[in-house]
Design an enzyme around this catalytic site. Structure first.
Site, PDB file in Angstrom:
ATOM      1  N   HIS A   1       1.234  -1.696   0.057  1.00  0.00           N
ATOM      2  CA  HIS A   1      -0.088   0.137  -0.010  1.00  0.00           C
ATOM      3  C   HIS A   1       0.964   0.936   0.170  1.00  0.00           C
ATOM      4  O   HIS A   1       0.488   2.893   0.119  1.00  0.00           O
ATOM      5  CB  HIS A   1      -0.875   0.201   1.436  1.00  0.00           C
ATOM      6  CG  HIS A   1      -2.011  -1.045   1.320  1.00  0.00           C
ATOM      7  ND1 HIS A   1      -2.717  -1.491   0.374  1.00  0.00           N
ATOM      8  CD2 HIS A   1      -2.625  -1.849   1.749  1.00  0.00           C
ATOM      9  CE1 HIS A   1      -3.986  -2.163   0.245  1.00  0.00           C
ATOM     10  NE2 HIS A   1      -3.622  -2.634   1.395  1.00  0.00           N
TER      11      HIS A   1
ATOM     12  N   ASP B   1      -2.674 -10.301  -1.686  1.00  0.00           N
ATOM     13  CA  ASP B   1      -3.371  -9.836  -0.715  1.00  0.00           C
ATOM     14  C   ASP B   1      -4.780  -9.455  -1.125  1.00  0.00           C
ATOM     15  O   ASP B   1      -4.807  -9.329  -2.218  1.00  0.00           O
ATOM     16  CB  ASP B   1      -2.570  -8.833  -0.668  1.00  0.00           C
ATOM     17  CG  ASP B   1      -2.702  -8.075   0.890  1.00  0.00           C
ATOM     18  OD1 ASP B   1      -2.383  -8.412   1.801  1.00  0.00           O
ATOM     19  OD2 ASP B   1      -3.528  -7.934   0.973  1.00  0.00           O
TER      20      ASP B   1
ATOM     21  N   HIS C   1      -5.990  -7.231  -0.715  1.00  0.00           N
ATOM     22  CA  HIS C   1      -6.209  -5.747  -0.873  1.00  0.00           C
ATOM     23  C   HIS C   1      -5.373  -5.094  -1.873  1.00  0.00           C
ATOM     24  O   HIS C   1      -4.651  -6.104  -2.423  1.00  0.00           O
ATOM     25  CB  HIS C   1      -5.630  -4.105   0.669  1.00  0.00           C
ATOM     26  CG  HIS C   1      -6.705  -5.220   1.997  1.00  0.00           C
ATOM     27  ND1 HIS C   1      -6.067  -6.173   2.326  1.00  0.00           N
ATOM     28  CD2 HIS C   1      -7.971  -4.627   1.900  1.00  0.00           C
ATOM     29  CE1 HIS C   1      -6.791  -6.023   3.598  1.00  0.00           C
ATOM     30  NE2 HIS C   1      -7.991  -4.888   3.370  1.00  0.00           N
TER      31      HIS C   1
ATOM     32  N   ASP D   1      -4.386 -12.825   3.603  1.00  0.00           N
ATOM     33  CA  ASP D   1      -5.299 -12.821   4.059  1.00  0.00           C
ATOM     34  C   ASP D   1      -6.672 -12.446   3.319  1.00  0.00           C
ATOM     35  O   ASP D   1      -8.577 -12.417   3.385  1.00  0.00           O
ATOM     36  CB  ASP D   1      -5.635 -10.493   4.497  1.00  0.00           C
ATOM     37  CG  ASP D   1      -4.716 -10.436   3.190  1.00  0.00           C
ATOM     38  OD1 ASP D   1      -5.008 -10.829   2.085  1.00  0.00           O
ATOM     39  OD2 ASP D   1      -4.465  -8.762   3.534  1.00  0.00           O
TER      40      ASP D   1
END
Length: 649
Positions: free
Chosen positions: A149, A188, A190, A281
């Site tokens: 991120h 991931d 996200h 995740d």
């Protein structure tokens, strides 16, 4: 669809040389007062302990962590950001550290943050260098804080430095390594927004991210992860996003994406090396992810990639917040890298219908760049699909499955999550109760723009889009249609403003002057919906990253707007429809609408924000609404819209 596959390779081959890197110093990065948090030191400890107990570490070359040099970090991040992270743990920042963290998106900082950030970035560089040189066949860097991120000048989403992006630039810039093309796979849950932006115009890097997106409502809550974001200039076509429309995606969904997007493109791209942003995740039971990938699923995803770049693969840990899930998933991946143990399993489920829809959209968007995506998928294949299960709210909030189901649609910034001592996310009872409470309260939602046409409005309830819209709607948690529909005329001014919007593209959209004047008239279509649904419409109208763990507009707000006539909602102040206006009662049910506020009106009047006629597509939805609603003829509707668009404000 039943698929039983093996994650082992030929037993006749010699064992691969696999590196593994873990350093306890990265555990010194934790919340300032050791308060519970999903991204905590136990994440990497759990993985390391699992691999040791399974005998994996004894079969690998255990590498020592090294801090990254600033010159390598500066290839991705700006000097001011590097200066901040380098010094944030020093005494001079003791009094300011928490305040700085609070101004960032989902970040905490402490005395160990700087060292951990430098070790995480340096460790991924180290293992990548060893693999590139041929000293190792593949490697796994068990690092934290995660990185994907982190953007050029901003830490966010638990990430301080973008570890994978830094290592990628290192490999490309060290010419003697002979690495000219790199595939980055980000699995991931996200979107890897920071990595995407780093290589946005770079054709040497094929960036692939599969993630929950939900039309921009899942963290990081923007359009960066949409499938239309394909790169720019020489990098056009080298950025591939596969954005899930919903949670609960599992092995069948991910394997379908691998088989019909990633693997064909990887074959055509032919990378020299693969770096995986290995967040776990999306695993079964993860409290933040809400997906259902099993250890077998991760093993198969990795196994399919081993056929490229001569198996030169580096995994770098990103997210993953269920300690059991991340440990088992990491173990399954290490067994694939080592080629030692057959990992068997099966998936008897079909992909969701939404998965096929996304796959087809991605292929359509990218077929001009990748010839392997040009053919249509067979109807027989995409007809094999599973329904999306309904969301269940359980009274028990201690079980991972209940938490996972609860989190569907209750999207929240990562930093707002609370966890108990077992590092499970606590499902805030308030989040459940406000929806339950407000689902029993009816209001009339008075619409004056494109929502006057029922099919368009239902996009906000059921999800989807109509012709002319450039952005899908996520829909409401409660997808029941309006209980009643009626039309009324009110003494307010309709006008059109803004040059363009994300939903409709070029052209103005409808606004209502919040103050009434007897000489003005506006036709409004009233939908009887619940106050819960009204909150979800507010959220979508304002394209907000608000987490919805509490309502935007509750019963107190309802009482307040009845008394004052209108109220501004600070939580969505940056949106254009943040002003809720009370228009009276109909059969003892309040009538509400949403529009801009008086300060926006002044900006429209002054020209600071332009008044602008609507596009043809947008105007047509208003015409359809007025005509199908029996209010005006088509000619009258066109004239009504034209007058609203040309009359001075």
């Amino acid at each position: 669809m039943e698929a039983v596959e093996t994650a082992s390779r030929s037993t006749s081959r010699s064992l691969r040389r696999v590196g593994i890197l873990y350093d306890e110093r990265m555990c010194r990065h934790h919340t300032p007062d050791d308060e519970p948090h999903p991204e905590n030191p136990n994440r990497i400890r759990a993985i390391w302990n699992k691999l040791q107990s399974a005998g994996i570490s004894q079969r690998c070359e255990v590498l020592s962590a090294k801090e990254a040099e600033d010159k390598y970090i500066l290839s991705v991040h700006g000097k001011s950001h590097v200066d901040l992270i380098r010094n944030i743990s020093s005494q001079q920042y003791n009094s300011r550290r928490n305040r700085i963290a609070s101004n960032l998106n989902s970040i905490y900082l402490n005395e160990g943050s700087s060292e951990a950030a430098y070790l995480a970035a340096g460790s991924v560089i180290e293992v990548a260098k060893r693999v590139a040189k041929g000293e190792l066949d593949s490697a796994f860097a068990i690092v934290r804080p995660p990185g994907h991120h982190a953007e050029h000048d901003e830490a966010m989403g638990f990430c301080l430095y973008n570890n994978v992006a830094i290592a990628t630039n290192f490999l490309l810039n060290e010419k003697e390594l002979g690495i000219n093309k790199i595939l980055i796979v980000d699995w991931d849950v996200h979107h890897g927004n920071g990595t995407q932006k780093t290589f946005w115009k770079d054709p040497r890097v094929l960036f692939f991210s599969v993630h929950r997106h939900e039309f921009g409502n899942f963290y990081p809550s923007n359009d960066d992860g949409d499938y239309t974001m394909i790169g720019e200039g020489p990098g056009a076509g080298y950025n591939i996003n596969v954005p899930w429309e919903n949670g609960r995606c599992g092995d069948a969904d991910y394997l379908a994406v691998w088989d019909h997007i990633l693997i064909p493109v990887a074959k055509q791209f032919n990378p020299d090396m693969i770096l995986i942003s290995a967040g776990f995740d999306a695993a079964v039971g993860d409290p933040l992810g809400g997906c259902r990938v099993t250890p077998y699923g991760y093993a198969m995803l990795l196994r399919k990639l081993m056929d490229f770049a001569r198996g030169k693969i580096v995994l770098a840990l990103e997210g993953g917040y269920n300690l059991t899930s991340i440990s088992n998933s990491a173990l399954a991946c290490m067994e694939v890298l080592l080629d030692e143990k057959t990992v068997t399993g099966s998936t008897e489920a079909y992909p969701f219908e939404s998965t096929w829809r996304v796959i087809r959209a991605v292929r359509q968007e990218l077929k001009a760049f990748w010839s392997v995506l040009a053919d249509e998928l067979p109807t027989k294949l995409i007809s094999q699909k599973a329904p999306i299960p309904k969301i269940l709210i359980s009274s028990c909030d201690s079980e991972a499955e209940d938490v996972e189901e609860l989190l569907q649609g209750v999207i929240r910034p990562l930093s707002t999550l609370r966890v108990d001592e077992d590092r499970r996310v606590l499902a805030e009872s308030a989040s459940v109760s406000w929806r339950s409470d407000l689902s029993n309260i009816d209001i009339w939602y008075a619409t004056f723009g494109s929502n006057m046409w029922k099919p368009r409005f239902l996009c906000y309830i059921e999800g989807g889009q109509v012709d002319g819209m450039q952005k899908l709607c996520s829909g409401s948690m409660d997808k029941r249609p309006p209980k009643e529909i009626l039309w009324k005329i009110f003494p307010h001014r309709l006008f059109f403003g803004r040059e363009s919007t994300r939903t409709w593209g070029l052209g103005g959209v409808a606004f209502l002057h919040p103050e009434s004047k007897n000489k003005d008239i506006v036709h409004m279509c009233l939908y009887r919906i619940t106050l819960e649904q009204f909150n979800d419409v507010l959220h979508q109208e304002n394209i907000s990253s608000y987490d919805m763990s509490s309502p935007l507009f509750d019963l107190t707000s309802l009482d307040c707007v009845k008394e004052k006539g209108s109220i501004n909602l600070e939580a969505v102040k940056k949106g254009w429809y943040h002003n809720v206006v009370y228009l009276g009662m109909e059969r003892d049910i309040p009538i509400l609408t949403m529009t801009c506020d008086l300060s926006d009106i002044e900006n429209f009047k002054s020209g600071k924000v332009p008044l602008h006629a609507p596009s043809e597509d947008y105007a047509n939805t208003l015409v359809k609404g007025l005509v199908e609603g029996g209010q005006l003829s088509e000619e009258e509707a066109v004239s009504y819209i034209k007058e609203a668009a040309t009359k001075p404000l």
